[in-house]
Design a protein around this motif. Structure first.
Motif, PDB file in Angstrom:
ATOM      1  N   ILE A   1      20.718  15.220  18.529  1.00 23.77           N
ATOM      2  CA  ILE A   1      20.503  15.164  19.968  1.00 23.77           C
ATOM      3  C   ILE A   1      20.185  13.736  20.412  1.00 23.77           C
ATOM      4  O   ILE A   1      20.767  13.220  21.382  1.00 23.77           O
ATOM      5  N   THR A   2      19.256  13.091  19.731  1.00 20.77           N
ATOM      6  CA  THR A   2      18.871  11.737  20.148  1.00 20.77           C
ATOM      7  C   THR A   2      20.035  10.766  20.029  1.00 20.77           C
ATOM      8  O   THR A   2      20.163   9.834  20.833  1.00 20.77           O
ATOM      9  N   ASP A   3      20.911  10.985  19.052  1.00 19.72           N
ATOM     10  CA  ASP A   3      22.085  10.124  18.937  1.00 19.72           C
ATOM     11  C   ASP A   3      23.012  10.313  20.133  1.00 19.72           C
ATOM     12  O   ASP A   3      23.549   9.344  20.678  1.00 19.72           O
ATOM     13  N   SER A   4      23.194  11.560  20.569  1.00 22.02           N
ATOM     14  CA  SER A   4      24.036  11.819  21.733  1.00 22.02           C
ATOM     15  C   SER A   4      23.413  11.288  23.014  1.00 22.02           C
ATOM     16  O   SER A   4      24.117  10.884  23.946  1.00 22.02           O
ATOM     17  N   LEU A   5      22.080  11.282  23.064  1.00 21.81           N
ATOM     18  CA  LEU A   5      21.406  10.740  24.245  1.00 21.81           C
ATOM     19  C   LEU A   5      21.753   9.275  24.454  1.00 21.81           C
ATOM     20  O   LEU A   5      21.807   8.808  25.600  1.00 21.81           O
ATOM     21  N   VAL A   6      21.983   8.564  23.376  1.00 26.55           N
ATOM     22  CA  VAL A   6      22.305   7.141  23.484  1.00 26.55           C
ATOM     23  C   VAL A   6      23.539   6.933  24.355  1.00 26.55           C
ATOM     24  O   VAL A   6      23.610   5.993  25.147  1.00 26.55           O
ATOM     25  N   HIS A   7      24.516   7.825  24.213  1.00 26.22           N
ATOM     26  CA  HIS A   7      25.741   7.713  25.002  1.00 26.22           C
ATOM     27  C   HIS A   7      25.434   7.796  26.495  1.00 26.22           C
ATOM     28  O   HIS A   7      25.880   6.961  27.288  1.00 26.22           O
ATOM     29  N   LEU A   8      24.657   8.814  26.889  1.00 23.84           N
ATOM     30  CA  LEU A   8      24.313   8.980  28.307  1.00 23.84           C
ATOM     31  C   LEU A   8      23.427   7.846  28.790  1.00 23.84           C
ATOM     32  O   LEU A   8      23.541   7.401  29.944  1.00 23.84           O
ATOM     33  N   GLU A   9      22.533   7.366  27.934  1.00 24.76           N
ATOM     34  CA  GLU A   9      21.683   6.239  28.309  1.00 24.76           C
ATOM     35  C   GLU A   9      22.526   4.993  28.563  1.00 24.76           C
ATOM     36  O   GLU A   9      22.280   4.246  29.515  1.00 24.76           O
ATOM     37  N   SER A  10      23.534   4.766  27.740  1.00 24.78           N
ATOM     38  CA  SER A  10      24.404   3.600  27.908  1.00 24.78           C
ATOM     39  C   SER A  10      25.203   3.685  29.201  1.00 24.78           C
ATOM     40  O   SER A  10      25.576   2.665  29.782  1.00 24.78           O
ATOM     41  N   LEU A  11      25.461   4.911  29.652  1.00 20.90           N
ATOM     42  CA  LEU A  11      26.179   5.117  30.905  1.00 20.90           C
ATOM     43  C   LEU A  11      25.244   5.172  32.107  1.00 20.90           C
ATOM     44  O   LEU A  11      25.694   5.417  33.231  1.00 20.90           O
ATOM     45  N   ASN A  12      23.930   4.945  31.862  1.00 19.12           N
ATOM     46  CA  ASN A  12      22.910   4.991  32.923  1.00 19.12           C
ATOM     47  C   ASN A  12      22.867   6.350  33.619  1.00 19.12           C
ATOM     48  O   ASN A  12      22.709   6.440  34.835  1.00 19.12           O
ATOM     49  N   ARG A  13      23.004   7.414  32.806  1.00 16.94           N
ATOM     50  CA  ARG A  13      22.922   8.759  33.370  1.00 16.94           C
ATOM     51  C   ARG A  13      21.974   9.635  32.560  1.00 16.94           C
ATOM     52  O   ARG A  13      22.170  10.842  32.435  1.00 16.94           O
ATOM     53  N   CYS A  14      20.937   9.013  31.996  1.00 15.48           N
ATOM     54  CA  CYS A  14      19.918   9.734  31.229  1.00 15.48           C
ATOM     55  C   CYS A  14      18.554   9.339  31.785  1.00 15.48           C
ATOM     56  O   CYS A  14      18.206   8.148  31.790  1.00 15.48           O
ATOM     57  N   TYR A  15      17.789  10.320  32.269  1.00 17.44           N
ATOM     58  CA  TYR A  15      16.552  10.042  32.981  1.00 17.44           C
ATOM     59  C   TYR A  15      15.404  10.880  32.411  1.00 17.44           C
ATOM     60  O   TYR A  15      15.364  12.093  32.583  1.00 17.44           O
ATOM     61  N   SER A  16      14.497  10.202  31.716  1.00 15.50           N
ATOM     62  CA  SER A  16      13.354  10.877  31.106  1.00 15.50           C
ATOM     63  C   SER A  16      12.325  11.262  32.167  1.00 15.50           C
ATOM     64  O   SER A  16      12.157  10.569  33.169  1.00 15.50           O
ATOM     65  N   TRP A  17      11.639  12.383  31.931  1.00 19.04           N
ATOM     66  CA  TRP A  17      10.589  12.846  32.831  1.00 19.04           C
ATOM     67  C   TRP A  17       9.545  13.583  31.995  1.00 19.04           C
ATOM     68  O   TRP A  17       9.822  14.036  30.890  1.00 19.04           O
ATOM     69  N   THR A  18       8.348  13.673  32.518  1.00 18.61           N
ATOM     70  CA  THR A  18       7.288  14.393  31.807  1.00 18.61           C
ATOM     71  C   THR A  18       6.762  15.566  32.625  1.00 18.61           C
ATOM     72  O   THR A  18       6.643  16.676  32.128  1.00 18.61           O
ATOM     73  N   THR A  19       6.449  15.328  33.894  1.00 17.69           N
ATOM     74  CA  THR A  19       5.925  16.380  34.767  1.00 17.69           C
ATOM     75  C   THR A  19       7.034  16.904  35.683  1.00 17.69           C
ATOM     76  O   THR A  19       8.048  16.227  35.899  1.00 17.69           O
ATOM     77  N   THR A  20       6.819  18.088  36.219  1.00 18.06           N
ATOM     78  CA  THR A  20       7.804  18.660  37.133  1.00 18.06           C
ATOM     79  C   THR A  20       8.008  17.761  38.344  1.00 18.06           C
ATOM     80  O   THR A  20       9.129  17.609  38.835  1.00 18.06           O
ATOM     81  N   GLU A  21       6.934  17.151  38.818  1.00 21.28           N
ATOM     82  CA  GLU A  21       7.049  16.240  39.959  1.00 21.28           C
ATOM     83  C   GLU A  21       7.952  15.059  39.615  1.00 21.28           C
ATOM     84  O   GLU A  21       8.750  14.606  40.454  1.00 21.28           O
ATOM     85  N   GLU A  22       7.828  14.551  38.388  1.00 16.51           N
ATOM     86  CA  GLU A  22       8.692  13.444  37.969  1.00 16.51           C
ATOM     87  C   GLU A  22      10.151  13.896  37.880  1.00 16.51           C
ATOM     88  O   GLU A  22      11.063  13.139  38.239  1.00 16.51           O
TER      89      GLU A  22
END
Length: 248
Positions: free
Chosen positions: A218-239
């Protein structure tokens, strides 16, 4: 829209070659698929913007999907929806109807937000599907606690921040029990009436007793979306609600 089929002939070819990998549809199933797509197109794909929201339907994770629907549907002329709320596809038993139904909706959605909180279940299968070229350029991934934002003492000054840090620890801590106790002590040092049991109860409500993690795949695939600037981390529902602003 590039590789996305533009007419019924192209759609049939796509379903056969890219979704069903060469399985043959008999004339009845073929007509049912095309009729279903025409009905869905008329219902979903008008002048409004459509958002096909993906993620875990398990409790309590489904709550975040509902929140995402609420946020996106507040937009002008928008329609955000889940696959579960769409009519079932009636085809033969040897045809994977849920898979076909997924792609028929995904192909024509304007944007595909995927909320990811763990590395098991249907959300992971959906993640694998949206990595296809025909869908990737409209996919926006929202992994929970992929990044740590509450790991500095200066940030943890409120009860909400303490809870957010507890969520991050659930994802990242090597010795979770010890670090959660330390976090509760830190909260009390700041005058906050928070116990380890309070944090455990909160995490139960947020994570359903699950010890969340993301596998190396999963984390390896996340790199692809991160490189495309379409991966957004969040912690709380408000975030999460704030991060959804990144979906056009």
């Amino acid at each position: 829209m590039g590789d996305i089929p533009e007419n019924t002939e192209e759609l049939t070819e796509f379903v056969l070659n890219d979704v069903l990998y060469g399985l043959e549809l008999d004339p009845i199933d073929s007509e049912r698929v095309l009729s279903y797509m025409r009905e869905r197109h008329e219902h979903l794909f008008g002048p409004h913007s459509t958002y096909f929201v993906l993620g875990s339907y398990e409790s309590p994770f489904k709550y975040r999907l509902d929140e995402a629907l609420d946020v996106l549907n507040r937009r002008y002329d928008a329609y955000a929806y889940l696959l579960a709320t769409q009519p079932d596809l009636d085809v033969s038993d040897d045809i994977p109807d849920l898979k076909v139904k997924f792609f028929l909706h995904a192909l024509y959605a304007d944007s595909i937000p995927l909320i990811l909180e763990h590395d098991t279940g249907g959300a992971v299968a959906e993640f694998g599907r949206v990595e296809r070229p025909a869908l990737l350029d409209r996919t926006y991934l929202f992994p929970r606690a992929k990044e740590e934002h509450y790991d500095e003492n200066s940030v943890i000054t409120t009860r909400d921040a303490i809870r957010a840090r507890a969520v991050e620890l659930a994802y990242h801590a090597d010795d979770f029990g010890t670090e959660l106790e330390t976090l509760a002590e830190r909260a009390r040092d700041r005058g906050l009436d928070v116990s380890t049991r309070d944090l455990e109860s909160y995490l139960e409500s947020e994570l359903g007793g699950r010890t969340p993690s993301y596998s190396g795949v999963i984390t390896d695939s996340l790199v692809h979306l991160e490189s495309l600037n379409r991966c957004y981390s969040w912690t709380t529902t408000e975030e999460l609600e704030d991060q959804l602003a990144n979906v056009p």
